[in-house]
Design a protein around this motif. Sequence first.
Motif, PDB file in Angstrom:
ATOM      1  N   TYR A  97      25.504   5.529  11.810  1.00  0.00           N
ATOM      2  CA  TYR A  97      26.679   4.778  12.256  1.00  0.00           C
ATOM      3  C   TYR A  97      27.832   5.227  11.358  1.00  0.00           C
ATOM      4  O   TYR A  97      27.786   5.035  10.141  1.00  0.00           O
ATOM      5  CB  TYR A  97      26.435   3.279  12.115  1.00  0.00           C
ATOM      6  N   PRO A  98      28.884   5.844  11.917  1.00  0.00           N
ATOM      7  CA  PRO A  98      29.979   6.365  11.086  1.00  0.00           C
ATOM      8  C   PRO A  98      30.596   5.303  10.187  1.00  0.00           C
ATOM      9  O   PRO A  98      30.925   4.198  10.639  1.00  0.00           O
ATOM     10  CB  PRO A  98      30.986   6.872  12.121  1.00  0.00           C
ATOM     11  N   CYS A 106      29.223   1.359   5.522  1.00  0.00           N
ATOM     12  CA  CYS A 106      30.003   0.841   6.662  1.00  0.00           C
ATOM     13  C   CYS A 106      30.724  -0.425   6.217  1.00  0.00           C
ATOM     14  O   CYS A 106      30.216  -1.538   6.381  1.00  0.00           O
ATOM     15  CB  CYS A 106      29.090   0.575   7.855  1.00  0.00           C
ATOM     16  N   THR A 107      31.898  -0.256   5.669  1.00  0.00           N
ATOM     17  CA  THR A 107      32.596  -1.363   5.016  1.00  0.00           C
ATOM     18  C   THR A 107      33.314  -2.296   5.975  1.00  0.00           C
ATOM     19  O   THR A 107      33.800  -3.354   5.560  1.00  0.00           O
ATOM     20  CB  THR A 107      33.613  -0.803   4.005  1.00  0.00           C
ATOM     21  N   HIS A 108      33.400  -1.949   7.276  1.00  0.00           N
ATOM     22  CA  HIS A 108      34.074  -2.822   8.236  1.00  0.00           C
ATOM     23  C   HIS A 108      33.136  -3.880   8.832  1.00  0.00           C
ATOM     24  O   HIS A 108      33.597  -4.953   9.229  1.00  0.00           O
ATOM     25  CB  HIS A 108      34.671  -1.998   9.375  1.00  0.00           C
ATOM     26  N   LEU A 109      31.863  -3.584   8.904  1.00  0.00           N
ATOM     27  CA  LEU A 109      30.925  -4.454   9.622  1.00  0.00           C
ATOM     28  C   LEU A 109      30.642  -5.744   8.855  1.00  0.00           C
ATOM     29  O   LEU A 109      30.241  -5.721   7.692  1.00  0.00           O
ATOM     30  CB  LEU A 109      29.616  -3.721   9.883  1.00  0.00           C
ATOM     31  N   ASP A 165      17.075   1.626   2.456  1.00  0.00           N
ATOM     32  CA  ASP A 165      18.505   1.689   2.139  1.00  0.00           C
ATOM     33  C   ASP A 165      19.394   1.697   3.385  1.00  0.00           C
ATOM     34  O   ASP A 165      20.523   2.208   3.353  1.00  0.00           O
ATOM     35  CB  ASP A 165      18.819   2.930   1.297  1.00  0.00           C
ATOM     36  N   ALA A 166      18.907   1.138   4.482  1.00  0.00           N
ATOM     37  CA  ALA A 166      19.603   1.229   5.775  1.00  0.00           C
ATOM     38  C   ALA A 166      21.013   0.640   5.737  1.00  0.00           C
ATOM     39  O   ALA A 166      21.922   1.167   6.376  1.00  0.00           O
ATOM     40  CB  ALA A 166      18.789   0.540   6.863  1.00  0.00           C
ATOM     41  N   PHE A 167      21.217  -0.460   4.999  1.00  0.00           N
ATOM     42  CA  PHE A 167      22.526  -1.130   4.977  1.00  0.00           C
ATOM     43  C   PHE A 167      23.160  -1.078   3.592  1.00  0.00           C
ATOM     44  O   PHE A 167      24.000  -1.914   3.253  1.00  0.00           O
ATOM     45  CB  PHE A 167      22.374  -2.579   5.430  1.00  0.00           C
ATOM     46  N   TYR A 168      22.770  -0.102   2.822  1.00  0.00           N
ATOM     47  CA  TYR A 168      23.282   0.035   1.460  1.00  0.00           C
ATOM     48  C   TYR A 168      24.811   0.145   1.449  1.00  0.00           C
ATOM     49  O   TYR A 168      25.405   0.912   2.185  1.00  0.00           O
ATOM     50  CB  TYR A 168      22.666   1.270   0.804  1.00  0.00           C
ATOM     51  N   TYR A 169      25.426  -0.658   0.622  1.00  0.00           N
ATOM     52  CA  TYR A 169      26.876  -0.652   0.404  1.00  0.00           C
ATOM     53  C   TYR A 169      27.666  -1.050   1.647  1.00  0.00           C
ATOM     54  O   TYR A 169      28.803  -0.614   1.838  1.00  0.00           O
ATOM     55  CB  TYR A 169      27.351   0.718  -0.099  1.00  0.00           C
TER      56      TYR A 169
END
Length: 402
Positions: free
Chosen positions: A180-181, A206-209, A223-227
Amino acid sequence: MKTAKIKAAAFVLILTLLQLFPVFPVKADDEELWSYYDYGDGVVAVTLTDKTVESAEVPQKIDGKTVTMIEVDCFNGCENLKSVKIPDTITVIEDYSFYNCKNLESITIPKNVQNIGFQAFFGCFKLEEVNIPASVTEIEAYAFEGCNALTAIHVADSNPNYKDEDGILFDIEGKTLILYPSAKEGTSYSVPDGCTRVEEYAFMGCTHLESINIDNITELGRDAFYYCTSLKTIRIPDSITELEGSVFGNCNSMETIQLPANLRKIGSGCFYSCFMLKEIEIPETVTTIESNAFFNCASLKTIHLTKNVTEIGNYALGYCYTGNAEGEENEKPSKLPDFVVDAKDDTTAFAYCVTNEIKCTGGVTQGTVFIYIIIGVIVLAVVVTIALIIIQKRIQKRYELN
């Protein structure tokens, strides 16, 4: 997609073979910027000799040989590189080819490229869009990770192995969400029907989600949702039994999460630095909490663990980093002052607390304390009532005798 471990092992094997049968780079007579390796069978790989360039054009031929490969580390560390032109003769973009090219703004992948290597474009911070041609048969692990400005990955309709849905990279069957970009607009996302796996690091950075629906998922990569720094809430479906690695590491806006009912393992660094996480319900099925799992969860005040938890790693519970007088984080972990583990005194969790000098209820929760208080009040009331009756009878008896 090959896993990182397999790729790393293969890379070590290649280095070993090169030591036994070395292939030395040859400096081209007609190109000052390039050297090359002739691997035989028509495979000729080029590498850049000047890492300070702002633009580059990969030669089609070098010393009369057709160039077919961009060598490992070819542009690695070219921090000034903004643009590059790659000829159609190239069929392989090797591992780490454009690693950490911080200023690379665009890339055109030629129509004959078949393989994009491991971490090929890792850390290309300014790269906004990527077009994958029909010829590409393999995109190896983490090829576009760390591309923080990436808004879309477009795949040619005739590509037999990959596709994109609204700029999100999937395998051709749509069963695996690969990437996911990071800079894609939108604060919420639902994984489409038919997709059952989220790849490793798929949503990294992905800092917008703020919310993600993954109810259809049966496999969740490490680490799928890391950061994902804006992610506030998520529900993990019951089909997931293990959370590997730092799945939610540095999700510092995470407020609530629903863990799967059949969860067995919480991986190393799973909730590392989830500052806003105030409470979490650990399923009774959990047996393993690995090191640093809840490290630096400053808002988490209590956690309930059953006797089924038989393994707790170092700094898994009750630790954080604290700042010094200059505002910098101390490297040595400190204990969270108000953190309490709710566990019985014959459990692994209780032993962990004793060893690490962390507060533990020893099986006495706030609920049980309240019950004990009620019982105590009732008992006291009964005792007082009985005492008053006895005193009253004694007074009455004395009165009768007088």
